[in-house]
Design a protein around this motif. Structure first.
Motif, PDB file in Angstrom:
ATOM      1  N   GLN A 127     -14.744  37.496   3.230  1.00 29.93           N
ATOM      2  CA  GLN A 127     -15.639  36.223   3.917  1.00 29.93           C
ATOM      3  C   GLN A 127     -15.015  34.928   3.875  1.00 29.93           C
ATOM      4  N   MET A 128     -14.656  34.741   2.751  1.00 30.57           N
ATOM      5  CA  MET A 128     -13.824  33.496   2.501  1.00 30.57           C
ATOM      6  C   MET A 128     -12.577  33.269   3.282  1.00 30.57           C
ATOM      7  N   LEU A 129     -12.102  34.490   3.704  1.00 26.32           N
ATOM      8  CA  LEU A 129     -10.661  34.186   4.499  1.00 26.32           C
ATOM      9  C   LEU A 129     -11.101  34.277   5.907  1.00 26.32           C
ATOM     10  N   THR A 130     -12.135  34.365   6.243  1.00 27.90           N
ATOM     11  CA  THR A 130     -12.551  34.798   7.774  1.00 27.90           C
ATOM     12  C   THR A 130     -13.454  33.726   8.362  1.00 27.90           C
ATOM     13  N   PRO A 131     -12.824  32.671   9.079  1.00 27.03           N
ATOM     14  CA  PRO A 131     -13.775  31.869   9.833  1.00 27.03           C
ATOM     15  C   PRO A 131     -14.576  32.079  10.846  1.00 27.03           C
ATOM     16  N   ARG A 132     -15.731  31.728  10.997  1.00 26.06           N
ATOM     17  CA  ARG A 132     -16.792  32.073  12.308  1.00 26.06           C
ATOM     18  C   ARG A 132     -16.019  31.966  13.594  1.00 26.06           C
ATOM     19  N   GLU A 133     -16.369  32.725  14.324  1.00 31.33           N
ATOM     20  CA  GLU A 133     -15.699  32.769  15.867  1.00 31.33           C
ATOM     21  C   GLU A 133     -16.493  31.550  16.490  1.00 31.33           C
ATOM     22  N   THR A 134     -15.601  30.652  17.066  1.00 28.76           N
ATOM     23  CA  THR A 134     -16.389  29.617  17.996  1.00 28.76           C
ATOM     24  C   THR A 134     -15.349  29.224  19.287  1.00 28.76           C
ATOM     25  N   SER A 135     -15.923  28.392  20.226  1.00 24.88           N
ATOM     26  CA  SER A 135     -15.129  28.313  21.258  1.00 24.88           C
ATOM     27  C   SER A 135     -14.540  26.816  21.061  1.00 24.88           C
ATOM     28  N   TRP A 136     -13.539  26.341  21.759  1.00 19.15           N
ATOM     29  CA  TRP A 136     -12.932  24.979  21.642  1.00 19.15           C
ATOM     30  C   TRP A 136     -13.273  24.258  22.903  1.00 19.15           C
ATOM     31  N   THR A 137     -14.195  24.220  23.617  1.00 21.48           N
ATOM     32  CA  THR A 137     -14.505  23.364  24.752  1.00 21.48           C
ATOM     33  C   THR A 137     -14.321  22.096  24.492  1.00 21.48           C
TER      34      THR A 137
END
Length: 200
Positions: free
Chosen positions: A62-72
């Motif tokens: 968990q500490m090594l995995t960022p949440r998925e997001t978009s960079w619009t």
């Protein structure tokens, strides 16, 4: 989704949202933690330690995995020229030398060019790079590079302040000591009223 319907940690998909790689092998990590406990002279069959390998592996994943997001981004239609600065963004990361946490706040800003970010994206960007095995200096530079590459702004400023558990809990054991790192580019490279808005 209710809390009760969430899958247990060992079943979560820890895929890297940037590369799409799923490089975290939870069963192998659990086995490694169990071996580490034995190497440290602990009985991994102790009832209090029996589930520790699974918990530790899931925690690191968990500490090594960022949440998925978009960079619009969106166009700077009104030609805003002032500083966009979000202060006191909390972050947690892991020291790549000791696998111990360091945590603190980031102050991230930029002078817009033709494109703007939603404000929440600055906080998500901090999380993206912090959820890795890191050193604070590189983390600060990565954030600045990311803003430069994504927005082509007229200037970027990133200031990070953190306490490192590898200093607080071991070695010199200086609890409460903060490390500050900073990167300024473009029109924020030189001291002035805009740069003075960042903590110093």
């Amino acid at each position: 989704m209710s809390i009760s319907s969430a899958p247990p940690p060992e079943l979560l998909d820890f895929e890297d949202p940037v590369t799409g790689d799923s490089s975290i092998d939870l069963p192998r990590a659990q086995a490694a933690v169990a071996e580490l406990l034995r190497a440290l002279g602990r009985d991994d069959n102790d009832p209090h330690l029996r589930d520790t390998p699974r918990r530790v592996a899931a925690a690191y994943a968990q500490m090594l995995t960022p949440r998925e997001t978009s960079w619009t981004t969106f166009p700077n239609d009104d030609g805003y020229q002032g500083l966009v600065l979000v202060k006191d963004i909390p972050f947690n990361s892991l020291c790549q030398h000791h696998l111990l946490p360091f945590r603190g706040v980031a102050h991230v800003g930029y002078l817009p060019g033709e494109r703007l970010f939603g404000l929440s994206k600055l906080a998500r960007g901090v999380e993206l790079f912090a959820r890795d095995l890191q050193v604070q200096e590189r983390l600060t530079q990565q954030l600045a590079n990311w803003l430069e590459d994504t927005l082509s702004p007229r200037g970027v400023g990133v200031v990070m302040e953190a306490e490192h558990m590898c200093m607080s809990l071991r070695g010199v054991q200086t609890a409460g000591t903060l490390t500050r790192t900073s990167v300024f580019t473009g029109l924020l490279s030189d001291a002035g009223p805009l740069r003075e808005q960042f903590p110093h």
